[in-house]
Design a protein around this motif. Structure first.
Motif, short mmCIF file in Angstrom:
data_model
loop_
_atom_site.label_atom_id
_atom_site.label_comp_id
_atom_site.label_asym_id
_atom_site.label_seq_id
_atom_site.Cartn_x
_atom_site.Cartn_y
_atom_site.Cartn_z
N LEU A 110 83.50 18.07 18.08
CA LEU A 110 83.18 19.48 18.23
C LEU A 110 83.16 19.89 19.70
N GLN A 111 82.55 19.07 20.55
CA GLN A 111 82.51 19.37 21.98
C GLN A 111 83.92 19.47 22.55
N LEU A 112 84.75 18.52 22.21
CA LEU A 112 86.11 18.49 22.78
C LEU A 112 86.92 19.70 22.30
N VAL A 113 86.79 20.06 21.03
CA VAL A 113 87.52 21.21 20.51
C VAL A 113 87.07 22.50 21.21
N ILE A 114 85.77 22.66 21.43
CA ILE A 114 85.24 23.86 22.10
C ILE A 114 85.75 23.95 23.53
N PHE A 115 85.71 22.84 24.26
CA PHE A 115 86.13 22.88 25.65
C PHE A 115 87.65 22.97 25.78
N ARG A 116 88.39 22.48 24.77
CA ARG A 116 89.83 22.71 24.77
C ARG A 116 90.13 24.20 24.61
N ALA A 117 89.32 24.88 23.79
CA ALA A 117 89.47 26.33 23.65
C ALA A 117 89.22 27.03 24.98
N MET A 118 88.24 26.54 25.72
CA MET A 118 87.95 27.10 27.04
C MET A 118 89.13 26.87 27.99
N GLN A 119 89.74 25.70 27.91
CA GLN A 119 90.94 25.44 28.70
C GLN A 119 92.04 26.45 28.37
N GLY A 120 92.19 26.73 27.09
CA GLY A 120 93.20 27.69 26.67
C GLY A 120 92.98 29.07 27.26
N ALA A 121 91.70 29.47 27.39
CA ALA A 121 91.39 30.76 27.99
C ALA A 121 91.87 30.83 29.44
N GLY A 122 91.72 29.72 30.17
CA GLY A 122 92.20 29.68 31.55
C GLY A 122 93.71 29.61 31.64
N SER A 123 94.33 28.84 30.74
CA SER A 123 95.78 28.70 30.78
C SER A 123 96.48 30.01 30.47
N ALA A 124 95.85 30.89 29.68
CA ALA A 124 96.45 32.17 29.34
C ALA A 124 96.74 32.98 30.60
N ALA A 125 95.81 32.93 31.57
CA ALA A 125 96.01 33.66 32.82
C ALA A 125 97.19 33.10 33.59
N ILE A 126 97.37 31.80 33.54
CA ILE A 126 98.47 31.15 34.26
C ILE A 126 99.81 31.54 33.65
N PHE A 127 99.93 31.39 32.34
CA PHE A 127 101.21 31.67 31.68
C PHE A 127 101.53 33.16 31.68
N ALA A 128 100.50 34.01 31.60
CA ALA A 128 100.75 35.46 31.59
C ALA A 128 101.28 35.94 32.93
N ASN A 129 100.90 35.27 34.02
CA ASN A 129 101.26 35.72 35.35
C ASN A 129 102.46 35.00 35.96
N THR A 164 94.88 18.48 14.42
CA THR A 164 95.65 19.52 15.11
C THR A 164 94.77 20.46 15.92
N TRP A 165 93.43 20.42 15.68
CA TRP A 165 92.55 21.31 16.44
C TRP A 165 92.47 20.93 17.91
N LEU A 166 92.85 19.69 18.25
CA LEU A 166 92.94 19.33 19.66
C LEU A 166 93.93 20.24 20.39
N THR A 167 94.98 20.61 19.70
CA THR A 167 95.96 21.52 20.28
C THR A 167 95.75 22.96 19.83
N THR A 168 95.39 23.14 18.55
CA THR A 168 95.24 24.49 18.01
C THR A 168 94.14 25.28 18.69
N SER A 169 93.01 24.64 18.98
CA SER A 169 91.90 25.35 19.64
C SER A 169 92.35 25.87 21.00
N TYR A 170 93.15 25.06 21.70
CA TYR A 170 93.72 25.46 22.98
C TYR A 170 94.65 26.66 22.81
N LEU A 171 95.50 26.60 21.78
CA LEU A 171 96.48 27.65 21.56
C LEU A 171 95.86 28.95 21.07
N VAL A 172 94.79 28.86 20.28
CA VAL A 172 94.17 30.08 19.75
C VAL A 172 93.70 30.98 20.89
#
Length: 548
Positions: A106-125, A55-63
């Motif tokens: 580990l690499q994929l989970v970290i970069f998915r978290a980075m994707q989530g940081a960018g997506s937050a700006a999209i969904f917030a706006n 679930t960290w494939l999705t959870t890291s993105y969502l966090v």
């Protein structure tokens, strides 16, 4: 765009350009969620994901996406929607490239978290832009259009994800974001007006740090317990304590700070707070079907990634239909609840249907029929709760209200997915350890992990329950057992074990829908008690407010 005392004067060309740019950005962010879902089984197998990491494939993105939503929303009110969208898209595209190049879990989970940081700006706006451009009664129509774009990406995503995974590589499900993101950035940079509400405030960095300390440890703890750590372990209790303390300090700070990251005054409105609770509840079940159904299709029914994606297509078509039709109905009726409440009743019954019938002997057609009903019922919940919360806020707080609405829903999604993932992985790991793993001869387990001792191999086999490779076990038997009769008997036993594994996986998936059913009941109760949200003409903006 010019500004008058009554507010912003936006030309038709600017309005169209802003809509196209934001729709493309939303398309890309939504595409990433669905395109990854059909590639997940192959990613798990290729990178040897431990069971409790799935679930960290999705959870890291969502966090990261959830924690940063209010921050991006506040920044967009202060500095403009356009620059925040550009920054978010830039981060998302770079992270997509890094995800595509990942070689370890580990690499994929970290970069998915980075994707989530960018997506937050999209969904917030994205939803705040609709609030800036249109009057309250017209907004549901365009929210429906946004929902349709989300649904379109959901229809295309699983199909593209399956094709790329089956015929090229799962790495390309991330790299495909690059051209889509590039086009979205061009439209936003060239066509979108700034859309900034100049309040003279500064970003509350202290509040932002407290918010991150409140959200991140909580979501991590929910994801790790009880598979990785027991609920009463020092690690889990420490993270809960840190989250609780940070939340307490954050609330006290926000109540005293004029430029609050998360405007708690909005929650004093009964309609806003009850809608937030309902949205949180529905968010908790939203990702359950999208994340776990493709895993069920591949691991239980044995379909390919492409066919798995095709199974999700009816769900997302139903999602599109529910989004568009609900927006039109609300605009005509002039009320939200007559559309939302029947949708939630159908959604509740569809989850119950899946919980009772989703077994190892289902046909793909049976699953598709159930997912169509689920999608149509789920569709209205995405835009309508968000728009209800936005409509209760003054225009100068539109960005904060929009990000708060999305924050609440994604907090529900994050916590819900962490909880449902814990239920799923615990059921699967326990069943594998008691029903499957003891029947695999030790010499074959060692052959599967030749660089480990027998004891290490046994432990490794249990932790890799979700990605256990029965084909590799068959190859090991062929290499070690040369006598034909003994080999045939061993192969027959593997077939029996694999059938038991599919039954176990189906049982674990049904647990997801049982818990989802009860969560929907809670969301329905909150919705019943929401006061009617006004949908008349927008309130006149104060003369002192300026919109660039």
């Amino acid at each position: 765009m010019t500004t008058t005392e009554q507010g912003p004067v936006i030309s038709p060309a600017e309005r169209k350009g802003a809509l196209v740019g934001v729709l493309l950005a939303l398309f890309m962010a939504a595409l990433d969620q669905t395109i990854v879902s059909t590639a997940t089984p192959m990613i798990i197998k290729d990178l040897a994901f431990p069971t409790n990491w799935i679930t960290w494939l999705t959870t890291s993105y969502l966090v990261t996406s959830t924690a940063l939503l209010p921050i991006w929303g506040k920044l967009s009110d202060l500095y403009g929607r356009r620059p925040m969208l550009m920054w978010g898209l830039g981060i998302f595209v770079v992270a997509s490239v890094l995800c595509g190049l990942s070689q370890t879990p580990l690499q994929l989970v970290i970069f998915r978290a980075m994707q989530g940081a960018g997506s937050a700006a999209i969904f917030a706006n994205a939803f705040a832009v609709v609030g800036d451009l249109f009057e309250p009664r017209d907004r549901p129509k365009y929210q429906g259009l946004f929902g349709a774009m989300f649904g379109l990406s959901s229809v295309i995503g699983p199909w593209i994800g399956g094709l790329l995974t089956d015929y090229i590589s799962w790495h390309w499900v991330f790299l495909v974001n690059v051209p889509v993101g590039g086009v979205a950035m061009w439209f936003i940079y060239k066509r979108m007006p700034l859309l900034r509400h100049t309040t003279g405030q500064q970003i509350d960095f202290y509040g932002a740090a407290l918010l991150l300390l409140s959200v991140v440890p909580l979501l991590i703890a929910l994801s790790l317990a009880p598979v990785s750590y027991a609920w009463n372990s020092l690690e889990i209790l420490s993270m809960f304590a840190l989250s609780f303390l940070a939340t307490f300090v954050f609330i006290r700070h926000e109540l005293k700070h004029d430029g609050a990251i998360l405007d708690l005054d909005l929650f004093k409105d009964r309609a806003f707070s009850l809608t937030a609770l309902a949205s949180f509840s529905l968010g908790a079940v939203f990702l359950g079907s999208i994340v776990f159904i493709p895993l069920y299709m591949v691991n239980v029914l044995g379909v390919s990634a492409t066919s798995s994606g095709a199974t999700l297509t009816p769900l997302t078509l139903g999602l599109v239909f529910g989004n568009v039709v609900s927006g039109q109905l609300v605009s005509r009726i002039g009320s939200y609840k007559p559309v939302l409440i029947p949708s939630l009743v159908v959604l509740m019954l569809s989850y119950l249907w899946l919980a009772l019938t989703l077994d190892a002997d289902q046909t793909q057609l049976n699953v598709i029929i159930k997912l169509v009903v689920l999608g149509m019922a789920l569709g209205p919940t995405i835009p309508l709760y968000t728009q209800m919360m936005i409509n209760t806020a003054p225009r100068k707080k539109m960005g904060v209200a929009s990000s708060s609405a999305t924050f609440v829903r994604q907090m529900g999604s994050s916590m819900g997915l962490a909880f449902l993932g814990t239920v799923f992985s615990a059921h699967l790991a326990m069943g594998f350890a008691t029903q499957i793993e003891p029947q695999i001869p030790a010499q074959f387990k060692v052959a599967l992990t030749s660089d480990m001792s027998a004891e290490e191999a046994q432990s490794h086999t249990k932790s890799q329950a979700a990605s256990f490779d029965f084909d590799q076990l068959r190859r090991s038997i062929q290499e070690q057992v040369t006598e034909p009769t003994a080999q045939a008997q061993a192969m027959a036993k593997v077939d029996t074990l694999q059938r038991s594994f599919r039954v176990l996986w189906a049982d674990a998936t049904r647990q997801i829908f049982w818990f989802g059913f009860f969560i929907i009941v809670i969301g329905l109760l909150f919705t019943v008690f929401i006061p009617e949200v006004p949908m008349g003409p927008a309130q006149k903006k104060p003369a002192k407010e300026k919109v660039a």
